[in-house]
Enzyme design. Structure first.
Site, PDB file in Angstrom:
ATOM      1  N   GLU A 142       0.813  -1.218   0.000  1.00  0.00           N
ATOM      2  CA  GLU A 142       0.000   0.000   0.000  1.00  0.00           C
ATOM      3  C   GLU A 142       0.848   1.271   0.000  1.00  0.00           C
ATOM      4  OE1 GLU A 142      -3.970  -1.771   2.229  1.00  0.00           O
ATOM      5  OE2 GLU A 142      -2.556  -0.550   3.383  1.00  0.00           O
ATOM      6  N   GLU A 303      -6.455  -7.968  -0.772  1.00  0.00           N
ATOM      7  CA  GLU A 303      -7.055  -7.957   0.562  1.00  0.00           C
ATOM      8  C   GLU A 303      -8.546  -7.680   0.386  1.00  0.00           C
ATOM      9  OE1 GLU A 303      -5.112  -5.369   3.369  1.00  0.00           O
ATOM     10  OE2 GLU A 303      -3.105  -6.035   2.794  1.00  0.00           O
TER      11      GLU A 303
END
Length: 664
Positions: A142, A303
């Site tokens: 991320e 995710e």
């Protein structure tokens, strides 16, 4: 199709591993992501590597038949590294150094951190690059998330000055591009140029956008360092990805995607502190961004939320059906793999209240059974769905640089770019029209209509393509604040909407920014008579030259002035001059889509319909995002259910959070 879980054996007692693997197989898992936060375990001190723990984990997972995606652990530089090399720590806009203690505590502009990141990546790749069960790699985790996209330290300042010298060549060119004559900001040496730390008023807008470009280039370069190392050690059939986050961060996700084999995305429709999930249009736009960032290629959800999420605040508990609904929304819009976060909830650490498929007591319950149902279905039909086509008829323009310009000058205290972008994007989604995101340089000719929302900072490449598209008869929808800035972040010296004025058939002589306590009314006329809307955020005062007026302002001194127009150029060019309600957006879009010959599907609120086209049969995804109300959908033919032996025609009732997949 790959279906998996994010697993953290370093946070799980070894005594539970065997049971976890058994439960994973019962679910239908075939891939596991590992190790993206494990740097201190792999390199406990500089140059000393210990992979014994991960050797054990990888061999056990391999023996159970699981494939593996490994994450490079560079999102979590260990304590020894931060102590020995404090210059790698980021600095906030107030000049405060961010401490070790959470994650993402580094600046990508540190050459020291770049070197150390390359080294740990190389050692991992040497160790596992040829492992037959390691099918892919995720770089870092991320990028830019949690405000780590911009750093304002001395390391960053020196790198910024070098970047600017390379970009502009001379200080005269930079001073001209930034307009530094304003407020006596002219630079006579590169070393004088600051990073935009806190000042009494506001920084030069051109400096701010260039700083964001610099930060984004830094992340792209940093990611490519890892990609290049990995490619030296892994086979051609092993992929490299990164789990992107789409927001106003100074990271150019579409640019970075070109160095990756797949785009990956972390799909959290709700997070800690939110009382309700985001509307489905927002999630749909995220998936379209993923697919479009890689020119239509399928993406991974690395995710996928499977339980209540949160750190200090615990988030919304997904209702029965939510996990299946969000999974199939991603699959319908191009996800080729789904990896659920997380398999087992942690008993310690910052994310101990990030619940997963299995909660803290270790017992498989409702969420486990829902994921098991999904995996059973997708292990049967997933490959066929992945092989089908998503055919977009509408392109929606997006450029990260435009987002940055809006972030620095939002005009109204109530303006949020992503909220407004999703509303104008949502007008197409609510008509059940297939949409792509288009970026500067993309081919527009394959679309029947282009939506250009909030086009504040223009891009010359896109300008040329859009004008050529309109000259060839293309249909376009513009919104307020079109054509305001050039690429230098200077206001253009022409009447708005600038170079698009003759195509829209309008001129904007004045405008008004509305703050959160202000609003006006917009009333439809002609074909839109009887429809009204609140006008929020912004009001363009439009003078039609050749355009037809569709709606006018009320309750203000400019009552009767045009707010929405439509111009018959070679195609139809629509201009929406204010932040109007969804209902009026939908009416305008229906008119524009009809003119463009785009087929729409009528559906009730909160229902999403996506069609995929296969070699042997088509797939129709019907998804009711409402948590309380049943919704009726009228079918255009006779369909067979994908997962059960039932035939559907006429009106179909969708229960709250029901997902129904039909085939022809």
């Amino acid at each position: 199709m790959y279906l998996g879980v994010d697993y953290y054996p370093e946070q799980t007692p070894r005594a539970l591993w065997e049971e976890d693997f058994r439960l994973m197989k019962e679910l239908g898992v075939n891939v596991v992501r590992l190790a993206e936060f494990a740097w201190s375990m792999m390199e406990p001190e500089e140059g000393v590597y210990d992979f014994s723990f991960w050797d054990d984990v990888i061999e056990r997972l391999s023996a159970e038949g699981f494939d593996i995606v490994l994450g490079t652990p560079t999102a979590t530089p260990p304590a020894w590294l931060c102590t020995k090399y404090p210059e790698i720590l980021p600095v906030d806009e107030n000049g405060v150094t961010i401490s070790f203690g959470a994650r993402r505590h580094y600046t990508v502009h540190s050459e020291t951190y770049q070197r150390l990141s390359v080294k740990i990546t190389e050692e991992m790749a040497k160790r596992y690059g040829q492992h037959p069960r390691v099918i892919g790699w995720q770089t870092d985790n991320e990028y830019g998330h949690e405000k780590s996209d911009r750093s304002y330290g001395d390391v960053d300042r020196a790198a910024f000055q070098r970047w600017l010298a390379n970009r502009y060549g001379t200080l005269d060119a930079l001073n001209e591009a930034w307009g530094t004559v304003f407020w006596s900001q002219t630079y006579t040496a590169w070393e004088q140029i600051p990073v935009p730390r806190k000042v009494y008023q506001e920084h030069n807008p051109s400096l701010l956008v260039d700083f964001d470009r610099f930060c984004a280039d830094g992340y792209t370069y940093y990611n490519k360092l890892q990609v290049d190392v990995l490619r030296r050690y892994i086979p051609e059939n092993v992929f490299i990805t990164h789990n992107l986050v789409y927001s106003d961060m100074a990271v150019n996700q579409q640019q970075m995607a070109q160095d990756l084999d797949y785009v990956a995305f972390d799909n959290y429709p709700v997070w800690g502190g939110l009382p309700e999930p985001n509307r489905f249009e927002k999630m749909a736009s995220d998936h379209d961004l993923c697919r479009s960032s890689k020119q239509g290629k399928g993406f991974w959800v690395m995710e996928q939320l499977s339980g209540a999420q949160g750190w200090s605040k615990i988030g919304y508990l997904p209702r029965p059906g939510h996990i299946r609904l969000w999974t199939y929304q991603a699959v319908a819009r191009g996800a080729e793999a789904i990896v659920y976060f997380r398999f087992r909830a942690a008993h310690f650490g910052t994310e101990e209240f990030c619940h997963g498929i299995i909660d803290h007591d270790g017992k498989p319950k409702r969420k486990f059974e829902e994921v098991k149902q999904i995996m059973t279905e997708l292990n049967t039909y997933g490959d066929e769905i992945n092989a089908s086509r998503y055919d977009a008829k509408v392109g929606v323009y997006f450029d990260q640089e435009n987002v940055w310009a809006w972030t620095h000058q939002p005009h109204s205290d109530a303006f949020d770019f992503r909220t407004e972008f999703v509303r104008f994007y949502g007008g197409a989604v609510r008509q059940q029209v297939a949409t792509d995101i288009v970026f500067p340089g993309d081919d527009l000719s394959r679309y029947k209509l282009i939506i250009v929302p909030l086009y504040f900072l223009t891009n010359p490449t896109f300008d040329d393509a859009l004008i050529a598209y309109m000259e060839q008869g293309g249909h376009v929808i513009f919104t307020y604040r079109t054509g305001v800035k050039d690429a230098r972040n200077h206001v253009v010296p022409t009447t708005l909407p600038g170079k698009f004025a003759p195509y829209a058939g309008i001129e904007i002589d004045e405008y008004e920014s509305l703050q959160s306590v202000q609003q006006h009314q917009v009333t439809g006329i002609g074909e839109m008579v009887g429809q009204s809307s609140t006008a929020r955020l912004w009001c363009d005062l439009i003078t039609p030259t050749t355009a037809e007026t569709l709606a006018v302002y009320e309750d203000t001194f400019y009552e009767g002035v045009a707010a929405v127009t439509r111009n018959a150029y070679k195609g139809m060019i629509t201009y929406i001059g204010s932040s109007i309600d969804d209902a009026m957006i939908d009416t305008i879009y229906r008119q524009a889509f009809t003119e463009a010959g785009i087929e729409m599907i009528e559906a009730p609120d909160q229902v999403e319909i996506v069609r995929r086209h296969g070699e042997k049969r088509d797939f129709l995804f019907l998804m009711n995002h409402d948590t309380k109300e049943t919704r009726d959908v009228t079918l255009d033919g006779t369909y067979q259910a994908l997962t059960k032996d039932e035939t559907y025609r006429g009106t179909v009732q969708l229960a709250p959070l029901e997902t129904l997949i039909l085939t022809t």
